[in-house]
Design a protein around this motif. Structure first.
Motif, PDB file in Angstrom:
ATOM      1  N   UNK A  68     110.943  18.258  45.301  1.00 37.90           N
ATOM      2  CA  UNK A  68     109.824  18.712  46.126  1.00 37.90           C
ATOM      3  C   UNK A  68     109.257  17.540  46.923  1.00 37.90           C
ATOM      4  N   UNK A  69     108.964  17.810  48.180  1.00 35.27           N
ATOM      5  CA  UNK A  69     108.294  16.847  49.046  1.00 35.27           C
ATOM      6  C   UNK A  69     107.462  17.633  50.048  1.00 35.27           C
ATOM      7  N   UNK A  70     106.210  17.921  49.700  1.00 36.12           N
ATOM      8  CA  UNK A  70     105.388  18.806  50.537  1.00 36.12           C
ATOM      9  C   UNK A  70     105.262  18.301  51.972  1.00 36.12           C
ATOM     10  N   UNK A  71     105.344  19.263  52.897  1.00 38.03           N
ATOM     11  CA  UNK A  71     105.129  18.977  54.315  1.00 38.03           C
ATOM     12  C   UNK A  71     104.244  20.073  54.900  1.00 38.03           C
ATOM     13  N   UNK A  72     103.548  19.720  55.959  1.00 38.56           N
ATOM     14  CA  UNK A  72     102.669  20.687  56.608  1.00 38.56           C
ATOM     15  C   UNK A  72     103.485  21.801  57.251  1.00 38.56           C
ATOM     16  N   UNK A  73     102.916  22.976  57.245  1.00 37.49           N
ATOM     17  CA  UNK A  73     103.488  24.105  57.961  1.00 37.49           C
ATOM     18  C   UNK A  73     102.859  24.194  59.354  1.00 37.49           C
ATOM     19  N   UNK A  74     103.455  24.956  60.269  1.00 37.12           N
ATOM     20  CA  UNK A  74     102.868  25.086  61.609  1.00 37.12           C
ATOM     21  C   UNK A  74     101.495  25.738  61.565  1.00 37.12           C
ATOM     22  N   UNK A  75     100.669  25.438  62.550  1.00 33.28           N
ATOM     23  CA  UNK A  75      99.358  26.088  62.635  1.00 33.28           C
ATOM     24  C   UNK A  75      99.507  27.580  62.872  1.00 33.28           C
ATOM     25  N   UNK A  76     100.552  27.958  63.587  1.00 32.58           N
ATOM     26  CA  UNK A  76     100.779  29.363  63.893  1.00 32.58           C
ATOM     27  C   UNK A  76     101.863  29.507  64.935  1.00 32.58           C
ATOM     28  N   UNK A  77     101.902  30.646  65.585  1.00 29.06           N
ATOM     29  CA  UNK A  77     102.937  30.912  66.588  1.00 29.06           C
ATOM     30  C   UNK A  77     102.386  31.894  67.617  1.00 29.06           C
ATOM     31  N   UNK A  78     103.107  31.983  68.714  1.00 30.19           N
ATOM     32  CA  UNK A  78     102.880  33.033  69.703  1.00 30.19           C
ATOM     33  C   UNK A  78     104.056  33.985  69.645  1.00 30.19           C
ATOM     34  N   UNK A  79     103.774  35.251  69.353  1.00 25.97           N
ATOM     35  CA  UNK A  79     104.827  36.254  69.217  1.00 25.97           C
ATOM     36  C   UNK A  79     104.438  37.477  70.025  1.00 25.97           C
ATOM     37  N   UNK A  80     105.291  37.855  70.980  1.00 28.17           N
ATOM     38  CA  UNK A  80     105.042  39.000  71.855  1.00 28.17           C
ATOM     39  C   UNK A  80     103.668  38.884  72.526  1.00 28.17           C
ATOM     40  N   UNK A  81     103.330  37.649  72.925  1.00 26.17           N
ATOM     41  CA  UNK A  81     102.091  37.401  73.639  1.00 26.17           C
ATOM     42  C   UNK A  81     100.863  37.279  72.778  1.00 26.17           C
ATOM     43  N   UNK A  82     101.016  37.391  71.461  1.00 27.24           N
ATOM     44  CA  UNK A  82      99.873  37.309  70.547  1.00 27.24           C
ATOM     45  C   UNK A  82      99.911  35.990  69.788  1.00 27.24           C
ATOM     46  N   UNK A  83      98.772  35.304  69.724  1.00 33.92           N
ATOM     47  CA  UNK A  83      98.661  34.091  68.922  1.00 33.92           C
ATOM     48  C   UNK A  83      98.342  34.478  67.480  1.00 33.92           C
ATOM     49  N   UNK A  84      99.185  34.043  66.569  1.00 39.13           N
ATOM     50  CA  UNK A  84      99.029  34.403  65.154  1.00 39.13           C
ATOM     51  C   UNK A  84      99.024  33.103  64.353  1.00 39.13           C
ATOM     52  N   UNK A  85      97.926  32.825  63.667  1.00 37.86           N
ATOM     53  CA  UNK A  85      97.885  31.625  62.838  1.00 37.86           C
ATOM     54  C   UNK A  85      98.760  31.824  61.610  1.00 37.86           C
ATOM     55  N   UNK A  86      99.171  30.723  61.009  1.00 38.59           N
ATOM     56  CA  UNK A  86     100.004  30.781  59.805  1.00 38.59           C
ATOM     57  C   UNK A  86      99.277  31.533  58.694  1.00 38.59           C
ATOM     58  N   UNK A  87      98.002  31.235  58.500  1.00 35.06           N
ATOM     59  CA  UNK A  87      97.226  31.906  57.446  1.00 35.06           C
ATOM     60  C   UNK A  87      97.053  33.395  57.724  1.00 35.06           C
ATOM     61  N   UNK A  88      96.841  33.736  59.003  1.00 38.36           N
ATOM     62  CA  UNK A  88      96.702  35.160  59.339  1.00 38.36           C
ATOM     63  C   UNK A  88      98.015  35.902  59.133  1.00 38.36           C
ATOM     64  N   UNK A  89      99.122  35.240  59.448  1.00 39.43           N
ATOM     65  CA  UNK A  89     100.446  35.855  59.204  1.00 39.43           C
ATOM     66  C   UNK A  89     100.616  36.163  57.716  1.00 39.43           C
ATOM     67  N   UNK A  90     100.251  35.235  56.861  1.00 40.99           N
ATOM     68  CA  UNK A  90     100.361  35.440  55.413  1.00 40.99           C
ATOM     69  C   UNK A  90      99.554  36.668  54.987  1.00 40.99           C
ATOM     70  N   UNK A  91      98.354  36.805  55.541  1.00 39.48           N
ATOM     71  CA  UNK A  91      97.496  37.924  55.148  1.00 39.48           C
ATOM     72  C   UNK A  91      97.996  39.239  55.719  1.00 39.48           C
ATOM     73  N   UNK A  92      98.355  39.267  56.985  1.00 38.94           N
ATOM     74  CA  UNK A  92      98.736  40.553  57.593  1.00 38.94           C
ATOM     75  C   UNK A  92     100.075  41.055  57.084  1.00 38.94           C
ATOM     76  N   UNK A  93     100.934  40.153  56.643  1.00 37.79           N
ATOM     77  CA  UNK A  93     102.213  40.546  56.060  1.00 37.79           C
ATOM     78  C   UNK A  93     102.136  40.613  54.541  1.00 37.79           C
ATOM     79  N   UNK A  94     100.942  40.420  53.988  1.00 34.98           N
ATOM     80  CA  UNK A  94     100.655  40.620  52.555  1.00 34.98           C
ATOM     81  C   UNK A  94     101.601  39.837  51.650  1.00 34.98           C
TER      82      UNK A  94
END
Length: 405
Positions: A68-94
């Motif tokens: 294990x060697x922890x590294x930061x994940x991306x802040x988020x992404x733009x998908x189909x014109x929508x900005x989705x943060x990494x944390x919001x993606x985790x929540x909306x995809x449960x």
């Protein structure tokens, strides 16, 4: 529950009361609430409380935990014109779990909704891809003749003669192109997939269920997703090897993987493993399956399955999707031998997927594996749009880790 569903359930309960099958009635009740929003998280990590199961007695005396060697994940992404943060993606995809492996090292691992690293989570249809690995390993070792891929299922498994599988070859079934009539809608109580669930709950035989299916199309006409196709692959493996399938999984897949935790399989009442979706493992061990693919069939310097089988399995080989799928998110996906290909897939880029958001994503060019488990009740939105959202995030993670290196 609709009146027809209540009537159907009442009939099932009455039949089992007459047989004094109280355990079956309890299982039926649990299956009917398997996906209930207030129970789904617990259920997906505790399947032994719901259906028949068998432990997989793998050799865990010499496990091989990944560094294990922890590294930061991306802040988020733009998908189909929508900005989705990494944390919001985790929540909306449960999500309940995520494990990210880069260059053979776990760089990110997290658990949600009250779950824990040691939870053994249900694979659902990710197990189909593992069943394909088993067949490949048996072919590679000369235990199954590769010509079997083009033999008719009814020749390999005579009990399927005259059924919906009569004219389909083993290769057709690997490609989900058997031509068998099957309704896979988990949200339709009367669908074939839900009828199958009630067979499992009430002590029926999956072999008998497979025999009951009929033909809708000529084999190899369309890529039509039929979960029972994978059970039929299991039936073919048993017939070709003249063996029960669980020992084959243990010897040729699970022991060589050097898993951290012994997994378990859901079964039917006959003890037959539910190879189309019944594997339960920790998320780290699901990720280890992905690492096997990313490494071309090798684990810790030991070959489990040939690179040739990996390439065959993860290359587009299925016929076109059903006409109604064309133009939908599901229709954008490719298919090989029980492995999925994302849109515009890079060489070797593939994934295993299970309902409610289970994924093993592999990108060998980026030395990246992402395994997630989820309880995403919206997984069918837009004919599979959440799957494309997940793939977009996996690709974002790959770019981020490369840019940050």
């Amino acid at each position: 529950m609709a009146l027809a569903q209540l009537f159907d359930t009442a009939n099932l309960i009455l039949r089992h009361l007459l047989r004094l099958d109280f355990a079956g009635i309890k299982r039926l009740g649990r299956v009917n609430t398997l996906f209930a929003p207030d129970k789904i998280v617990h259920n997906f990590s505790n399947m032994t409380n719901l259906l028949y199961f068998t432990d997989i007695r793998t050799d865990t005396s010499n496990p091989s935990p990944l560094p294990k060697q922890p590294r930061d994940m991306p802040d988020g992404m733009t998908h189909l014109g929508e900005n989705i943060s990494f944390d919001d993606w985790i929540k909306r995809r449960a999500l309940t779990a995520i494990v990210v492996i880069k260059d053979g090292t776990i760089v990110h691992e997290d658990y949600f909704q009250g779950t824990a690293p040691e939870d053994q989570r249900i694979s659902w249809s990710m197990c189909k891809s593992v069943t394909s690995l088993l067949l490949g390993a048996l072919i590679d070792k000369g235990l199954v003749d590769p010509s079997a891929l083009d033999r008719k299922i009814s020749d390999i498994v005579p009990q399927l003669a005259g059924t919906g599988y009569h004219d389909a070859t083993l290769r057709n079934v690997l490609n989900m192109a058997s031509g068998v009539a099957f309704n896979e809608d988990y949200l339709d109580y009367n669908s074939d997939i839900n009828r199958m669930g009630r067979v499992l709950a009430l002590g029926g035989s999956m072999d008998e269920f497979a025999k009951s299916l009929t033909t809708e199309f000529a084999p190899n006409t369309y890529n039509h997703y039929v979960s029972i196709d994978t059970h039929v692959i299991g039936m073919a493996i048993r017939a070709l090897m003249k063996s029960e399938i669980l020992p084959l999984f243990i010897t040729h897949i699970f022991d060589p993987l050097r898993l951290e935790t012994p997994p378990y399989f859901m079964t039917d009442s006959k003890g037959e493993p539910f190879v189309l979706g019944g594997l339960n493992m920790t998320t780290r061990d699901f990720a280890r399956i992905g690492l096997l693919i990313a490494n071309g069939g090798m684990v810790d310097g030991v070959r489990v399955v040939s690179k040739d089988w990996i390439t065959q399995s993860t290359t587009q080989s299925a016929p076109p999707p059903l006409p109604e799928k064309i133009g939908t998110p599901e229709g954008e996906l490719g298919y090989g031998y029980q492995w999925w290909l994302p849109p515009d897939a890079a060489v070797g880029e593939c994934f295993a997927i299970g309902i409610y958001g289970q994924f093993i994503y592999i990108n060998p060019n980026e030395n990246l594996v992402v395994a997630i488990n989820s309880t995403d009740v919206n997984f069918k939105d837009g004919n599979g749009a959440p799957a494309l959202e997940n793939i977009a995030m996996f690709r974002t993670i790959a770019r981020h880790l490369n840019d940050a290196h």
